[in-house]
Design a protein around this motif. Structure first.
Motif: not given
Length: 172
Positions: A60, A71, A93, A98-99, A102
């Motif tokens: 991040d 990201l 994103l 959502s993170t 990934w």
């Protein structure tokens, strides 16, 4: 002070150029800097080579654009006719993502600039190949008969015949 600026045409033009330049460079949509990035992406999309990449690492950057995180991804890029290589890509994103999506191991579709392979644009998620139905069990007697016919017909060498015969017998 305003009268001094407006009375000097050269100073007024300079002020307009600087103010306009700041607005263009740092405007709400990323301005000139954002347009340059979009132009680079568009170049790869129009002239690039398609391939796939696997996400190896995700960081991040602490940068947010429209409240969505940016990201930094380390990718292993696979382009047909070229050895796999690694490239770093910044990716905002997408909405409704959502993170967690990934993470390492994720496969994505990419377009790569053929002249500068480090320029990689992610175009989507790679689709997993459909699972192939299990192959029916092989009858060893029939396999040996087929193998013998292939050897007798000259379709395989004697060495290939012996290797395959040993493989079939090893499965018994």
């Amino acid at each position: 002070m305003f009268d001094a600026i407006t009375s000097d045409p050269a100073l007024l033009v300079l002020l307009i150029v600087v103010a306009g330049g700041l607005g263009v460079a740092f405007g709400p949509k990323g301005g000139l800097l954002g347009l340059l990035g979009a132009a680079l992406d568009r170049t790869e999309l129009e002239n690039g080579r398609a391939g796939e990449a696997t996400v190896l690492e995700v960081r991040d950057t602490a940068i947010r654009i429209d409240k969505r995180p940016v990201l930094q991804l380390l990718l292993e890029v696979h382009i047909p006719g070229r050895a796999p290589y690694q490239a770093r890509v910044s990716k905002r994103l997408p909405p409704h993502s959502s993170t967690a999506t990934w993470g390492p191991g994720l496969r994505v579709q990419v377009m790569v600039d053929p002249m500068k392979p480090q320029r990689v644009v992610i175009t989507g998620f790679a689709m997993a190949a459909p699972a192939s139905p299990p192959s029916p069990p092989v009858d060893p007697v029939r396999a040996m008969e087929d193998l013998k016919r292939m050897a007798d017909g000259g379709l395989i060498t004697e060495r290939e015949y012996e290797e395959k015969k040993a493989e079939i017998l090893g499965r018994l």
